[in-house]
Design a protein around this motif. Structure first.
Motif, mmCIF file in Angstrom:
data_model
loop_
_atom_site.group_PDB
_atom_site.id
_atom_site.type_symbol
_atom_site.label_atom_id
_atom_site.label_comp_id
_atom_site.label_asym_id
_atom_site.label_seq_id
_atom_site.Cartn_x
_atom_site.Cartn_y
_atom_site.Cartn_z
ATOM 1 N N PRO A 1 0.801 -1.229 0.000
ATOM 2 C CA PRO A 1 0.000 0.000 0.000
ATOM 3 C C PRO A 1 0.832 1.276 0.000
ATOM 4 O O PRO A 1 0.420 2.284 -0.597
ATOM 5 C CB PRO A 1 -0.824 -0.122 1.285
ATOM 6 N N LEU B 1 -1.090 2.946 -3.088
ATOM 7 C CA LEU B 1 -2.401 3.478 -2.689
ATOM 8 C C LEU B 1 -2.629 4.916 -3.106
ATOM 9 O O LEU B 1 -3.717 5.272 -3.589
ATOM 10 C CB LEU B 1 -2.585 3.325 -1.173
ATOM 11 N N MET C 1 -2.821 0.052 4.868
ATOM 12 C CA MET C 1 -3.553 0.952 3.976
ATOM 13 C C MET C 1 -3.927 2.240 4.703
ATOM 14 O O MET C 1 -3.821 3.338 4.142
ATOM 15 C CB MET C 1 -4.804 0.259 3.431
ATOM 16 N N LEU D 1 -11.406 0.862 3.210
ATOM 17 C CA LEU D 1 -10.170 0.161 2.874
ATOM 18 C C LEU D 1 -10.415 -1.335 3.057
ATOM 19 O O LEU D 1 -10.568 -1.820 4.183
ATOM 20 C CB LEU D 1 -9.032 0.634 3.774
#
Length: 420
Positions: free
Chosen positions: A24, A28, A52, A119
């Motif tokens: 992540p 992300l 995340m 998430l």
């Protein structure tokens, strides 16, 4: 010329590349939506939920962030503004139920100018657990234990999980009401279907009106009565909606990252797909046949070549008490037995989350010396495979791969390298 040590080093670097492609911290930020005018309430669950959440905090230092996510015990990371809870996996516990209730309450606080950022990652099917009344947590635990030993496909398991849950099958999205909801997800399922990742807490349930009696029948008389009744009746939550759902990492992208490492080493990668399913031991036998075809006939590629695949296999335990192992070590042990020491073939199989089944290893790695090494250690590998005790075999031989929690999850990674 490539040695066994060279081959195993390459396989390990390929695994590291596959895991890195789903980190992540790396992937992300580019998928985040426009910043909200009001608050951003972060919710969600899965093995990657904490990492995340930290990536969101790092990408949005100037946004009013609050919220709660739940991850597996041992998978938490430090965060400043988003609360991280831990709970059990693969069977839910009271901590999972309490965290999920808290997450649903956080989502319900969102106003019209707020953004609810969900998430979602693999493992969320257990970690996001809020049973639909009159089902109790004890009932849900019993159902999950049955599912894990059933041999059902992941798609069938998720149909059951969605029907029995207040949070799955779009339940988390319904809790957010009229607030803007955006989902960032890491896929761990064949086909990257949003309704299958963590059993789809932010997307409509496509089987909400389906008769799932056949799954109740497959799970048998041990299935709690309340669960049987729910599987035989439509879900009360069937209203469709249009989700904003963004995949930030997928199994296929990780396989391609591993393939690039192989190419750079002068080895031809053969990608067999990210959705290979079925019994782990049966797939091991099939893949051994493919590896032999490469070695003997140069098809589908001439050596040096590596067969790369992903997807989630199953292990049907049956009535016997199983030994120690997961689907990756079971696959690898079956593969090793079928190869029977074929010269020049090495292989790795591992779960990208760092934990294969319930053991503290991601998987294992083997070379052509396996039969000799097993015999010298006094192991009856074939009998141990039948007893689902694959972890014990590789532990004794020192073949385990121990990464610790990787804080991501794009399902299983398998690579078979044929040196020629």
């Amino acid at each position: 010329m490539m040695t066994d040590d060279d081959a195993q080093d390459l396989l390990r670097r390929m695994l590291d590349a596959a895991i890195g492609a789903a980190d992540p911290a790396r992937v992300l930020a580019s998928h985040l939506p426009e910043k909200p005018r009001g608050r951003c309430i972060v919710v969600g669950g899965g093995k990657s939920a904490a990492s995340m959440a930290r990536a969101v905090e790092q990408a949005w230092p100037d946004v009013d962030l609050t919220g709660v996510v739940v991850t597996r015990y041992g998978h938490a990371v430090p965060t400043d503004r988003i609360t991280v809870r831990e709970a059990a996996h693969p069977v839910p516990d009271a901590a999972a139920e309490a965290a999920t209730r808290e997450i649903m309450e956080e989502a319900a606080k969102a106003g019209p100018n707020d953004l609810v950022l969900a998430l979602i990652s693999g493992g969320g099917s257990s970690l996001l657990s809020l049973p639909r009344p009159p089902l109790t947590l004890d009932d849900l635990v019993a159902v999950n234990r049955l599912l894990l030993a059933s041999g059902l496909s992941i798609s069938e398991m998720n149909k059951v999980r969605r029907r029995l849950s207040q949070v799955k099958g779009g339940g988390l999205a319904r809790a957010a009401k009229d607030a803007r909801l955006v989902t960032l997800a890491i896929s761990d399922v064949p086909g990257d279907d949003p309704e299958a990742i963590a059993s789809g807490p932010t997307v409509p349930d496509p089987t909400a009106q389906a008769d799932l009696s056949y799954l109740a029948d497959k799970l048998g008389a041990s299935l709690p009565k309340a669960a049987q009744d729910m599987l035989r009746a439509p879900s009360p939550d069937a209203e469709p909606f249009e989700p904003d759902y963004r995949l930030i990492a997928t199994p296929q992208a990780s396989l391609e990252a591993a393939a690039e490492v192989a190419r750079a080493a002068g080895v031809t990668p053969v990608l067999l797909g990210d959705a290979l399913e079925g019994e782990a031991c049966e797939l091991g036998t099939v893949m051994a046949g493919m590896a032999k075809a490469v070695a003997r006939h140069g098809t589908p590629a001439a050596p040096p070549a590596v067969l790369i695949s992903g997807g989630e296999t199953t292990v049907t335990v049956g009535d016997t008490k199983p030994g120690r192992g997961g689907r990756n070590t079971e696959f690898l042990l079956s593969l090793a037995l079928a190869l029977n020491g074929h010269d020049g073939i090495c292989a790795v199989a591992a779960d990208t989350d760092g934990i294969d089944g319930t053991e503290n290893a991601a998987g294992a790695i083997i070379n052509a010396g396996f039969p000799r090494d097993a015999a010298l250690a006094g192991l009856d590998a074939r009998q141990m495979l039948a007893a689902h005790d694959s972890f014990s075999v590789f532990e004794r031989l020192g073949c385990l791969i121990e990464t610790g929690p990787t804080l991501t999850n794009v399902n299983d990674f398998r690579a078979i390298l044929i040196r020629g």
